[in-house]
Design an enzyme around this catalytic site. Sequence first.
Site, PDB file in Angstrom:
ATOM      1  N   HIS A 156       0.828  -1.220   0.000  1.00  0.00           N
ATOM      2  CA  HIS A 156       0.000   0.000   0.000  1.00  0.00           C
ATOM      3  C   HIS A 156       0.859   1.265   0.000  1.00  0.00           C
ATOM      4  O   HIS A 156       0.436   2.300   0.494  1.00  0.00           O
ATOM      5  CB  HIS A 156      -0.948   0.031   1.199  1.00  0.00           C
ATOM      6  N   SER A 277      15.035  22.060 -15.934  1.00  0.00           N
ATOM      7  CA  SER A 277      13.842  22.857 -16.206  1.00  0.00           C
ATOM      8  C   SER A 277      14.273  24.185 -16.827  1.00  0.00           C
ATOM      9  O   SER A 277      15.353  24.693 -16.528  1.00  0.00           O
ATOM     10  CB  SER A 277      13.108  23.109 -14.895  1.00  0.00           C
ATOM     11  N   LYS A 283      16.203  22.079 -10.838  1.00  0.00           N
ATOM     12  CA  LYS A 283      15.537  20.833 -11.193  1.00  0.00           C
ATOM     13  C   LYS A 283      16.422  19.812 -11.894  1.00  0.00           C
ATOM     14  O   LYS A 283      17.254  20.134 -12.721  1.00  0.00           O
ATOM     15  CB  LYS A 283      14.346  21.138 -12.110  1.00  0.00           C
ATOM     16  N   GLU A 290       9.968   8.746 -16.900  1.00  0.00           N
ATOM     17  CA  GLU A 290       8.583   9.190 -17.136  1.00  0.00           C
ATOM     18  C   GLU A 290       8.137   8.865 -18.557  1.00  0.00           C
ATOM     19  O   GLU A 290       6.999   8.453 -18.802  1.00  0.00           O
ATOM     20  CB  GLU A 290       8.456  10.694 -16.891  1.00  0.00           C
ATOM     21  N   TYR A 317      -8.924 -12.133 -46.657  1.00  0.00           N
ATOM     22  CA  TYR A 317      -8.292 -10.817 -46.590  1.00  0.00           C
ATOM     23  C   TYR A 317      -9.334  -9.706 -46.671  1.00  0.00           C
ATOM     24  O   TYR A 317     -10.303  -9.779 -47.424  1.00  0.00           O
ATOM     25  CB  TYR A 317      -7.262 -10.643 -47.725  1.00  0.00           C
ATOM     26  N   GLN A 322      -4.614  -3.729 -43.552  1.00  0.00           N
ATOM     27  CA  GLN A 322      -3.527  -2.776 -43.788  1.00  0.00           C
ATOM     28  C   GLN A 322      -3.236  -1.953 -42.524  1.00  0.00           C
ATOM     29  O   GLN A 322      -2.143  -1.436 -42.357  1.00  0.00           O
ATOM     30  CB  GLN A 322      -3.908  -1.859 -44.959  1.00  0.00           C
TER      31      GLN A 322
END
Length: 455
Positions: A156, A277, A283, A290, A317, A322
């Site tokens: 948790h 940044s 920063k 990410e 087909y 495609q």
Amino acid sequence: MEKLWGGRFTGKSEAWIDEFGASIFYDQKLAQEDIEGSKAHVTMLGKTGIISEVEAAEILQGLTILEEKAQQGKLSFTSQNEDIHLNIEKLLHDEIGAVAGKLHTGRSRNDQVATDMHLYLKKQVQLILEGIQALKETLVDKAEQHVETIMPGYTHLQHAQPISFAHHLLAYHGMFARDYERFSESIKRIDISPLGSAALAGTTFPIDRELTAELLGFSSIYENSLDGVSDRDFIIEFLSNASLLMMHLSRFCEELILWTSHEFQFVELTDTYSTGSSIMPQKKNPDMAELIRGKTGRVYGNLFSLLTVLKGLPLAYNKDFQEDKEGMFDTAETVQKCVAVFTGMIETMKVNKQTMAASTEKDFSNATELADYLAKKGVPFREAHEIVGKLVLTCTQNGHYLQDIPLADYQAVHPAIEADIYEVLASKTAVEKRDSYGGTGFEQIKAAIARIKKG
Ligand code: ARG
């Protein structure tokens, strides 16, 4: 411009409609596979006497020239020729003249495109497997360096019990090992030749499907021509395996993002894997982690898009097929890059052992140790749990921890608690003593590493 299939048409085509129907913008990635497939097909046409050996040799030579040009990036394609198959055929015609028209004997673009994709994916899966293997090795190397590095184990996202950092790394090793297995096992369903299924029903020409399969390095052939041209399971399976792999990467990335935050400071990523940044000079953002987490979304999207494309399609087909290519290309490329970036990030990250360990010193992640201690002395576990719960409550009210309670107070709570309790409560002991198979105990981890290395 004349269409290669233009015989029965009288109306004019319109460039923007041609463009809408074309796949050449992206399926040109299959140029190499398309030429390989054609070489095998024409070799077979010559060997079986469907066309003469001389004609086959001329076509082969033309294809070899195109292959060299393709490798040098010297082929130019046009949307008027719709897709890679028609473009190559047209270029072949420009190269060797009318004999090029014999290449398509006993074949259709339907088995041709399927063959190309089987060939493409087989190569890509091999590359992905190499990437996963390198990642697994990096995790084992890191784990070896951190057998005795203590960190909080979470449930948790709350401190649960202390664990070894190596144990955490090896948990991911387990996931990537399964990914490796899944991709390897999928090869047998990719490694099948649809070539010779023709448009849908096979052909009246005496083709040799075993021969083309062998020339292309396929281990088997599709038993049913309808299935051969309309199976896209192998791509869906690939996208599904890729989604699982990305999910694993994404979970670890999420942890790295947390761990590099000011609140955790468990690890530091090197500058290569971080960005700054434009406004905040202090920063250092874990952008690559990410981005991998973010790219997981597009891989899932590719899986769902193909599942949805396929769900209502009648045999055999349909032009809808495609739409199977861009997601496949995108996934193969995305996954390989993500695995490589992630591996580098793990390899080079700096682990702040002290901070990790320290965060288990001022917490209650040793509460289970105290309960187990009492249970080992004969107190029923439920009762022990209750006693420790009450002690935790008192500690939180007084602003201290279980290891700060004086022995006299402990003995007042329960006489079974003796001076050795402080050793038991130390996080290092808590980790070391979890010696059950697959647990976080140092010896267990060493044994796990030894098993992995043995293979
Ligand atoms: N570009 C087509 C595709 O990607 C090739 C097959 C075309 N076949 C056809 N019958 N229109 O699916």
